[in-house]
Scaffold this motif. Structure first.
Motif, short mmCIF file in Angstrom:
data_model
loop_
_atom_site.label_atom_id
_atom_site.label_comp_id
_atom_site.label_asym_id
_atom_site.label_seq_id
_atom_site.Cartn_x
_atom_site.Cartn_y
_atom_site.Cartn_z
N ASP A 1 0.80 -1.22 0.00
CA ASP A 1 0.00 0.00 0.00
C ASP A 1 0.84 1.28 0.00
O ASP A 1 0.69 2.14 -0.88
CB ASP A 1 -0.98 -0.01 1.18
CG ASP A 1 -0.33 -0.26 2.54
OD1 ASP A 1 0.92 -0.40 2.61
OD2 ASP A 1 -1.08 -0.34 3.54
N TYR A 2 1.75 1.41 0.96
CA TYR A 2 2.50 2.66 1.04
C TYR A 2 3.54 2.79 -0.06
O TYR A 2 4.04 3.88 -0.33
CB TYR A 2 3.14 2.81 2.43
CG TYR A 2 4.35 1.96 2.67
CD1 TYR A 2 5.64 2.47 2.51
CD2 TYR A 2 4.23 0.63 3.10
CE1 TYR A 2 6.76 1.70 2.74
CE2 TYR A 2 5.34 -0.14 3.34
CZ TYR A 2 6.60 0.39 3.16
OH TYR A 2 7.71 -0.38 3.39
N ASP B 1 -4.87 -8.91 0.33
CA ASP B 1 -5.31 -8.51 1.66
C ASP B 1 -4.35 -8.94 2.76
O ASP B 1 -4.57 -8.65 3.93
CB ASP B 1 -6.72 -9.01 1.96
CG ASP B 1 -6.87 -10.53 1.91
OD1 ASP B 1 -5.85 -11.23 2.08
OD2 ASP B 1 -7.99 -11.00 1.69
N SER C 1 -1.73 -5.89 7.66
CA SER C 1 -1.57 -4.45 7.50
C SER C 1 -0.09 -4.11 7.61
O SER C 1 0.61 -4.67 8.45
CB SER C 1 -2.34 -3.69 8.58
OG SER C 1 -2.02 -2.31 8.56
N GLU D 1 0.50 4.53 6.99
CA GLU D 1 -0.59 5.24 6.32
C GLU D 1 -0.29 5.40 4.83
O GLU D 1 0.84 5.68 4.43
CB GLU D 1 -0.78 6.61 6.98
CG GLU D 1 -1.94 7.40 6.42
CD GLU D 1 -2.10 8.74 7.11
OE1 GLU D 1 -2.87 9.57 6.62
OE2 GLU D 1 -1.43 8.95 8.16
N SER D 2 -1.32 5.23 4.02
CA SER D 2 -1.12 5.37 2.58
C SER D 2 -2.42 5.81 1.92
O SER D 2 -3.50 5.69 2.49
CB SER D 2 -0.67 4.04 1.96
OG SER D 2 -1.71 3.09 1.99
N SER D 3 -2.28 6.28 0.68
CA SER D 3 -3.46 6.71 -0.09
C SER D 3 -4.18 5.53 -0.71
O SER D 3 -5.36 5.64 -1.08
CB SER D 3 -3.03 7.69 -1.19
OG SER D 3 -2.15 7.05 -2.11
N TYR D 4 -3.50 4.40 -0.83
CA TYR D 4 -4.11 3.21 -1.43
C TYR D 4 -4.95 2.50 -0.39
O TYR D 4 -4.46 2.14 0.68
CB TYR D 4 -3.01 2.29 -1.97
CG TYR D 4 -3.52 0.96 -2.49
CD1 TYR D 4 -4.17 0.89 -3.72
CD2 TYR D 4 -3.37 -0.20 -1.75
CE1 TYR D 4 -4.64 -0.32 -4.21
CE2 TYR D 4 -3.83 -1.42 -2.22
CZ TYR D 4 -4.47 -1.48 -3.45
OH TYR D 4 -4.95 -2.68 -3.92
N ASP D 5 -6.21 2.29 -0.69
CA ASP D 5 -7.14 1.70 0.26
C ASP D 5 -7.15 0.18 0.11
O ASP D 5 -8.05 -0.41 -0.47
CB ASP D 5 -8.55 2.25 0.03
CG ASP D 5 -9.53 1.79 1.10
OD1 ASP D 5 -9.06 1.36 2.17
OD2 ASP D 5 -10.75 1.86 0.85
N GLY D 6 -6.14 -0.45 0.64
CA GLY D 6 -6.00 -1.89 0.54
C GLY D 6 -4.64 -2.29 1.03
O GLY D 6 -3.81 -1.45 1.41
#
Length: 456
Positions: free
Chosen positions: A56-57, A79, A94, A98-103
């Motif tokens: 994600d990040y 996931d 996880s 934090e990241s802008s990609y929702d996944g």
């Protein structure tokens, strides 16, 4: 002689990102890529071989919004990642960052991604020339530095700014930078591919439907010998997965302490297995109770050749660039990619973008500071983790393979460790070890050849 403002050597993610960024500044940008054939690409292109997963990040580090990536490039949205030791297992759901990609992340088709980045560069106005190599580069340092590229077809290209993005083999990069390094410490010795790289091998195999997991990356640690040596399974489209491994170059069985401790070695081995043999043993180990190898057929129209591919991965620490000579090195050529976590696409794209932008603006002197600001935390994580586990054996992996979740979560302090192994080793202890080791690499100390060492 053709003259351009910015010349880029190498057409992978770093090179195409540099070409696009330079062209967007309104300058003449030329990219030269020697090109290799692939079974899954009609034309010559870069050596597009990689496990090709994106967390994600990493999307934010790459600095390309996920929404812009074409649907045909993305193979599977993920996931979780599963880590397997010889006897223990851990699931990370996880990254904790934090990241802008929702996944959690996604897998992608590397050749298609490379071709899409090429298209973006050409639409921005860059020239992408494939099928010709760079045989030499001459640099004139009298006045403002200029470079003359000698191409394999006999053409010569003169440029003011040069971006070297020829990947972890670094054949052009080493020739150029050796001329700016002291006699007693040549760049070609610092980042020699036969010592600074790992070898990776993967196969495209179709899995039985009930075994195929479309949403998880799987890694095995401590089942084969070698520093940062591990197998993986990455999901592709359909029921096809990439089953691969990375291992040090030149390692022999005589180098292995306690070979009987490694599940993928056999008492009758008189040498380390070939990569293909390792993969067969992994499949037998994991699924052999109910399936045999014929249940995992090779998909021969994938990969580089007949469903298989071999490629180098950088396993060294990064180097600075001699920007006083109007030269920037980006991506795998500079050592930003990592054999440890099988990821480097995101940092290659970002360093290439920074190099191209600054070259296009005529401000390349700021490159070494800019790339550290952009990816320094990611590089620090990688080299710290690799340093901690450099001498791990199977028992160590069984105790600490969940350290990856500590490291990724550590920076934000979010849930330092969700997992506690039966050994009683807690997340707090792992994080303490990580922080202690990380101090060695503060303030860019992960760089193994600094800009001040060049003789420009």
């Amino acid at each position: 002689m053709k003259r351009v403002d910015v010349a880029i050597v190498g057409g992978g993610p770093a090179g195409t990102s540099a070409a696009r960024a330079a062209a967007e500044q309104g300058v003449d940008a030329l990219l030269v890529e020697k090109g290799v054939p692939r079974a899954d690409r009609e034309e010559l292109g870069p050596d597009s071989t990689d496990a090709a997963g994106m967390l994600d990040y990493w999307v934010d580090i790459m600095d390309i919004p996920f929404e812009e990536i074409p649907d045909h490039v993305v193979l599977r949205e993920l996931d979780r990642t599963e880590f397997f030791g010889p006897n223990e297992a851990c699931v990370m759901e996880s990254t904790g960052i934090e990241s802008s990609y929702d996944g959690f992340g996604f897998t992608f088709h590397r050749a298609r991604m490379d071709d899409w980045l090429r298209d973006r560069a050409e639409r921005a106005g860059a020239e992408y020339r494939v099928g010709v190599g760079v045989t030499d580069v001459e640099t004139d340092l009298t006045g403002s530095p200029t470079h003359t590229l000698h191409l394999s077809d006999g053409e010569e290209i003169e440029t003011e700014y040069l971006v070297l993005a020829d990947g972890p083999q670094r054949q052009v990069t080493m020739r150029v930078l050796d001329r700016f390094s002291p006699d007693d410490r040549r760049i070609s010795e610092v980042v020699a591919p036969n010592e600074a790289n790992h070898i990776a091998y993967q196969e495209y195999r179709e899995f039985p439907e009930d075994l195929f997991d479309p949403s998880s990356l799987k890694f095995w640690w401590g089942v084969m010998p070698g520093e940062t040596a591990y197998p993986w399974v990455f999901p592709n489209d359909g029921n096809v997965a990439r089953v691969g491994l990375t291992m040090p170059i030149g390692m022999s069985l005589e180098d292995v302490d306690d070979p009987e401790d490694y599940d993928l070695l056999r008492p009758e081995d008189d040498a380390l297995p070939r990569p293909a043999e390792y993969i067969e043993r992994l499949l037998e180990r994991e699924y052999g109770d109910e399936y045999d190898l014929s249940d995992f057929p090779l998909v021969e129209d994938r990969g580089k050749s007949e469903g298989t591919e071999t490629y180098p991965i950088s396993s060294t620490r990064p180097i600075d660039s001699p920007t006083a000579a109007n030269v920037a090195v980006a991506g795998g050529a500079m050592g930003t990619t990592s054999a440890f976590h099988e990821g480097g696409y995101h940092v290659a794209v970002r360093t290439g973008k920074i190099a191209g932008e600054l070259a296009g603006k005529g401000q390349l002197s700021g490159y070494n500071d800019r790339w550290k600001d952009a990816i320094g935390e990611e590089i620090t994580r990688n080299v710290t983790f690799a340093d901690i586990v450099a001498d791990y054996g199977p028992d160590d992996w069984d105790r600490t393979f969940s350290m990856a979740s500590d490291i990724l979560a550590d920076e934000r302090g979010s849930g330092l460790l969700k997992y506690k192994l039966s050994s009683g080793l807690t997340g707090a202890k792992l994080v303490t070890k990580y922080k202690t080791t990380k101090r060695k690499f503060r303030k860019g100390k992960y760089v193994q050849f600094e800009e001040s060492e060049y003789t420009v």
